[in-house]
Design an enzyme around this catalytic site. Sequence first.
Site, mmCIF file in Angstrom:
data_model
loop_
_atom_site.group_PDB
_atom_site.id
_atom_site.type_symbol
_atom_site.label_atom_id
_atom_site.label_comp_id
_atom_site.label_asym_id
_atom_site.label_seq_id
_atom_site.Cartn_x
_atom_site.Cartn_y
_atom_site.Cartn_z
ATOM 1 N N HIS A 61 18.701 61.441 42.605
ATOM 2 C CA HIS A 61 18.515 62.865 42.300
ATOM 3 C C HIS A 61 19.860 63.582 42.303
ATOM 4 C CE1 HIS A 61 15.771 66.605 43.040
ATOM 5 N NE2 HIS A 61 16.841 66.934 42.350
ATOM 6 N N HIS A 63 22.359 66.531 39.948
ATOM 7 C CA HIS A 63 22.484 67.477 38.838
ATOM 8 C C HIS A 63 23.923 67.424 38.343
ATOM 9 C CE1 HIS A 63 18.526 69.276 39.808
ATOM 10 N NE2 HIS A 63 18.866 68.930 41.043
ATOM 11 N N LEU A 64 24.108 66.893 37.151
ATOM 12 C CA LEU A 64 25.460 66.756 36.608
ATOM 13 C C LEU A 64 25.806 67.925 35.686
ATOM 14 C CD1 LEU A 64 25.664 62.893 36.023
ATOM 15 C CD2 LEU A 64 26.139 64.222 38.079
ATOM 16 N N HIS A 180 8.687 67.536 42.040
ATOM 17 C CA HIS A 180 9.095 68.529 43.050
ATOM 18 C C HIS A 180 7.802 69.103 43.598
ATOM 19 C CE1 HIS A 180 11.029 71.905 44.936
ATOM 20 N NE2 HIS A 180 10.531 72.784 44.105
ATOM 21 N N ASP A 306 20.606 65.281 45.931
ATOM 22 C CA ASP A 306 20.284 66.539 45.247
ATOM 23 C C ASP A 306 21.580 67.302 44.968
ATOM 24 O OD1 ASP A 306 18.989 68.617 44.029
ATOM 25 O OD2 ASP A 306 18.281 69.543 45.888
#
Lengths: 435, 325
Positions: A61, A63-64, A180, A306
């Site tokens: 998990h 976020h790029l 989620h 995350d």
Amino acid sequence: MSRLLIRGGRVIDPGHGVDLQGDVLVDDGRIVAVAQLLAPDSAEVLDARGLVVCPGFVDPHAHLCEPGWEHRETIATGAAAAAAGGYTSVCAMPDTDPPVDDPASVGFIVAAGRRAKGARVFPAAAVSAGRKGEHLTEFGEVVDAGAIAVTDAGRAIASSKLMRLALEYARSFDIPVLSHPEDADLARDGVMHEGVVSTRLGLKGKPSAAEEIGASRDLALAAATGGRLHLQRVSTAVAAARIRQAKECGVNVTAEVTAHHLLLAHEVVASYGTEFKVDPPLRTRDDTRALCAALADGTIDCIATDHAPRHYDEKEQAFDDAPFGAVGFETTFAVLHTHLVVTGKLELATLIERMSTGPRTALGLARGTLQPGEPADIVLLDPEARWTIDPGAFLSKCRNTPFAGKQVTGKVVRTLVGGRTVRDASGSPRAASAP
Amino acid sequence: MKRSAPTLGKDLTGLESLSPEQIRVILDTAEPFKEVSERQIKKVPVLRGKTIVNLFFEASTRTRISFEFAEKRLAADTVNIGAVGSSVSKGETLVDTARNLEAMRIDMVVIRHWSAGAAHFLASRIPSNVINAGDGAHEHPTQGLLDMLTLRDHFGRIEGLKVCIVGDVLHSRVARSNIYGLVALGAKVAVCAPRTLLPAGIEELGVRVFGRVEQAIEWSDALNVLRLQLERMQDGFVPSLREYNRVFGITRERLEWAPREMLILHPGPMNRGVEIDSDVADGPHSVILRQVTNGVAVRMAVLYLLTGDAPDLAEMARSGGAGRA
């Protein structure tokens, strides 16, 4: 590619019960042998004495932020930061702008990931077109393009019917649905955990019940459909208990937890520090204790970062107005090693398992072990090294960590992807070839 | 009166962080300032030469004007900035707005903002004194102080008083400031509201909870009645304003059951016929306008105490405005 002998380390491969003092031989990017004493023959030798040699970490998990949020992170900076934290594979969330919800956008992530020097990047595609929660994306096509999972990333799927269809349809392609778990209506506008701290501060809370309801619903649908459910960022004791129960009943579910949910409780928000504004929110000490227990007993299969980079300007606002999110690549191993392993709450091999083999299994990736024939995705750790977390030294573009300035024990020394060093902590990252 | 230790420090962001002594100092300091507002020439040069910015991101009439009177009666130079028609509406961040004001060499900022923690945020980022004039549902410290001053005027003490805050505690910064301040000075504090309008864990702030307003009236020496914002009904927290008035409204009939003399406070603006009936608001128990008068005095006291280099208060008050500055 030449042969490489990683020599004299403590080799831990938790997926296969390996924990020995010995050597790892790599040839042509793949693991050839793990044994107590291997002949150096013609191989380049890497001295690993005093270090732990284990499978590279797999992050389910992250976020790029590319495309659309390049001021926060790019696939290149994200992959480099991940490698600095010992990650050799990361699953990139599709909550970009535009979202990753069709084969072309999946292809963009795959291509940018190949160019990046660092961890391998595996895209997850959106469950619903535009992440709007209305109708399914083309799972078959996004999987063909390289997606390994589907998720609406950070947005709960409000419709139980859509969630059911997603779990059923995903079975056709043997991919997990990453969910989620949250009742969005109940959690709406909440910025921290609902409890006495939110009451004191006058901030709107997200009640624990929102996650409990979301998790319970998703588990019921996983049981009904037989689909592969992966629950993201579990933050409550009750959700962990529900997962344990469901696993006992044979439900096909895996779950992840982040370092900040394991270690921090809502009291840290006391002076409105936006570095502690994360979603789901930091909960109570009872929750952190229950999550640590669930991680130890395998109810929770894996640790997720995350990793959510947020620009300085975005966090430099009043608490209500700042976005959720914390970076995690470059701190997760060190803070968990310090607070769970050094303190004796968790075995080192278990921590490594939850960071490598556990997520490997949840995502269905052929990485995350040291078995002969596997890609040589390896991390070298110094469990004794003491250092101070300095966000200024991060390779990530952003500094929004809740652990700034913390003293930690345990450091990622070297990260190899496909047998090549992509990160050497004694210097700058080296070039890596495409996997 | 001597300027007594302990001082307030640089800012006033809330009452939670103040000691009982600090709160007493503010209330005591407000006393001589009451008299200033009764004079023909309502001015003492305590803050002459100081520049104060009233930075109001949220609409406010009473609080903004009360601060402005307090500032002007202390002879400060003041500027008012509202969110509408300023750089804020052009997307400038709070911290940039404040830093630009700082660059014009101001001394103090009075801030009202919709976000809880905004005053704390600003206070930790600029060297000027910051006074919180209300931040989201967090605190409204000068309102809490003026409520306490009004209670003390009437009862002669705070300690041991039974004060019940009635109404929308969930969204109320006034309720939080009253709770922190009153509990610090030894009052017994209760809240009474529909459960939907009470925040989680409110009991842990040291208050008791009454489910029905009749119980609250029987227990209390004073009721602080909060405004029920009309949008709470649209949001579903209460089924109807009519029912709210019937079940939780402060009416003359209900007050007749009070076992002792009852004081009625309201921070305003009132919704007559919703949380409070007109014959209560305008009746003999009401000190609502006294609160407004005290508001100016309390704000003068806070402004004065935060200005570290202000001249001696007793001297200023005696001098009738002619003293040194």
